[in-house]
Enzyme design. Structure first.
Site, PDB file in Angstrom:
ATOM      1  N   GLY A 174       5.463  26.787  12.492  1.00 37.46           N
ATOM      2  CA  GLY A 174       4.454  27.714  11.985  1.00 37.46           C
ATOM      3  C   GLY A 174       4.956  29.140  12.015  1.00 37.46           C
ATOM      4  O   GLY A 174       4.783  29.903  11.054  1.00 37.46           O
ATOM      5  N   ASP A 175       5.593  29.535  13.111  1.00 36.06           N
ATOM      6  CA  ASP A 175       6.202  30.859  13.199  1.00 36.06           C
ATOM      7  C   ASP A 175       7.263  31.049  12.122  1.00 36.06           C
ATOM      8  O   ASP A 175       7.333  32.094  11.460  1.00 36.06           O
ATOM      9  CB  ASP A 175       6.853  31.044  14.573  1.00 36.06           C
ATOM     10  N   LEU A 176       8.124  30.058  11.990  1.00 37.35           N
ATOM     11  CA  LEU A 176       9.227  30.187  11.038  1.00 37.35           C
ATOM     12  C   LEU A 176       8.717  30.276   9.605  1.00 37.35           C
ATOM     13  O   LEU A 176       9.192  31.102   8.815  1.00 37.35           O
ATOM     14  CB  LEU A 176      10.190  29.001  11.192  1.00 37.35           C
ATOM     15  N   GLY A 220       7.211  33.641   8.977  1.00 35.88           N
ATOM     16  CA  GLY A 220       8.269  34.621   8.761  1.00 35.88           C
ATOM     17  C   GLY A 220       8.857  34.533   7.370  1.00 35.88           C
ATOM     18  O   GLY A 220       9.115  35.553   6.713  1.00 35.88           O
ATOM     19  N   ASP A 264       2.308  29.170  18.145  1.00 33.43           N
ATOM     20  CA  ASP A 264       2.748  28.175  17.186  1.00 33.43           C
ATOM     21  C   ASP A 264       2.123  26.805  17.411  1.00 33.43           C
ATOM     22  O   ASP A 264       1.591  26.207  16.479  1.00 33.43           O
ATOM     23  CB  ASP A 264       4.275  28.066  17.222  1.00 33.43           C
TER      24      ASP A 264
END
Length: 394
Positions: A178-180, A183, A150
């Site tokens: 960024g991960d969230l 997702g 991230d």
């Protein structure tokens, strides 16, 4: 086979096989589980998702500690341990894929093929399968094979250059955004592909990446460059194109004020004792040009009262304003609780725990809201026997 308690939602009957780990993929599958999908999380034997080891903080007994990081992204799932490097593990995965509606993975590009589950094989096993593949920088292109983490992506995708106290101090966002975002985009892609499958009968490959997700969230900062040729830089807690909009000092702390139009500016000026006809601040464009002068005179006025006093006066004037809360304040705030954003679940090791709840609520048009219960993030291999018995039963 028993089903997670939240499966009375709009995705009830959808089976998701989750090969992902850490955060981007697990966040996507948690969103699908929140909406009623049955999510089977496939984990490496004895180790599991690496986020099970991320901490502190860990909670629970010293001989069986539980990572609060893992708890944040895995509610409404079941866990099975499979060694995907073994023939038996790959066969069990094949059996899961044959029954699945959705397969989610966030390996490095090419890793799924090396395990023997390339697109041709997945199509043989289940031509109706929707595959969600999340990578760091995309599955192809000159840097498609890079590992995705991230904070690296936040820097590479320009987000850190927009965040922080100023242009010389690039700063990451306080959560792995960024991960969230990947997702969230991934979950949206999955439900879109499922809707298309209802018409075509065919599965699909949905791809996103941390890079794509962050670029997709650049919003007006992106078009400042692509259309106007301006390179945006960090501006602290102030908005680059709307003034006053941001955090301002009072006698005893900080409040936030958002002025989205000239009418709201007039209300702020009258409430704080400023001249609403001052030509430097009369229009939105003027206020941006004279940002520093406006901030100075506004904070001079705000220094005369406490934050609570100003928030009360601004609310009475209809001006959008608010506190800067710490997380303990957020999770005990009556408004947060009223929105179902804190849930109680029974964990197999920890007993009853409180988790952040799903951010979506759904109701019928007559206003009746469907009450949903949720299950705790699973212990590693908690459902091994149950899932294998279900597979064996055909």
């Amino acid at each position: 086979m028993s089903r997670p308690a939240g499966t009375n939602g709009p995705l009830s009957g959808v089976l998701v096989v989750d090969l992902s780990r850490a955060l981007a993929g697990p966040h996507a599958t948690m969103m699908l589980g929140d909406m009623g999908a049955r999510v089977i999380k496939v984990e490496a034997p004895g180790v599991g998702d690496e986020s099970r080891q991320w901490g502190p903080p860990f909670v629970g007994p010293p001989d069986d500690p539980v990572s609060t990081y893992f708890l944040s992204a895995n509610r409404n799932k079941q866990s099975i341990q499979l060694d995907l490097k073994s023939d038996a593990g790959r066969r069990d995965l094949e059996r899961l894929v044959e029954r699945a509606d959705v397969l989610v993975e966030n390996f490095r590009p090419g890793a799924l093929e090396r395990l023997g589950f390339g697109l041709d094989r997945l199509n043989e096993l289940n031509p109706r399968l929707v595959l969600l593949s999340i990578s760091g920088f995309g599955h192809d292109g000159p840097e498609g094979g890079r590992a995705g983490y991230d904070q690296i992506a936040q820097g590479e995708a320009g987000l850190m250059s927009l965040t922080g106290p100023g242009p010389d101090e690039p700063t990451k966002v306080g959560v792995p955004i960024g991960d969230l975002l990947a997702g969230m985009y991934g979950a949206f892609g999955v439900v879109s592909a499922l809707a298309e499958r209802a018409d075509t009968g065919r599965g699909a490959v949905v791809r996103t990446s941390l890079l794509a997700a962050i670029v997709g969230a650049h919003a007006f900062q992106g078009t400042r460059w692509t259309v106007a040729g301006e390179v945006a830089r960090a501006l602290g807690n102030q908005h680059p194109t709307i003034v006053p909009y941001g955090a301002f000092a009072t006698r005893d702390g900080t409040i936030q004020i958002a002025v989205g139009n000239d009418h709201q500016w007039r209300a702020v000026a009258l409430t704080t004792g400023l001249d609403p006809t001052d030509p430097r601040f009369a229009t939105a464009r003027d206020r941006v040009l004279y940002r520093d002068e406006l901030t100075a005179v506004l904070e001079n006025q705000l220094s005369e009262r406490t934050s609570a006093g100003w928030l009360r006066r601004l609310a009475e004037a209809g001006v959008p304003a608010g506190k800067v809360r710490t997380l303990d304040e957020v999770y005990t705030w009556d408004q947060t609780l009223s929105q179902g954003l804190v849930i109680d679940v029974d964990h197999p090791v920890l007993g009853t725990i409180r988790l952040p709840g799903p951010p979506l609520r759904m109701a019928s048009l007559d206003g009746a809201e469907v009450a949903r219960t949720h299950t705790a993030p699973p212990a590693l291999g908690e459902h091994d026997e149950e899932i294998r018995a279900w597979l064996d039963a055909g």
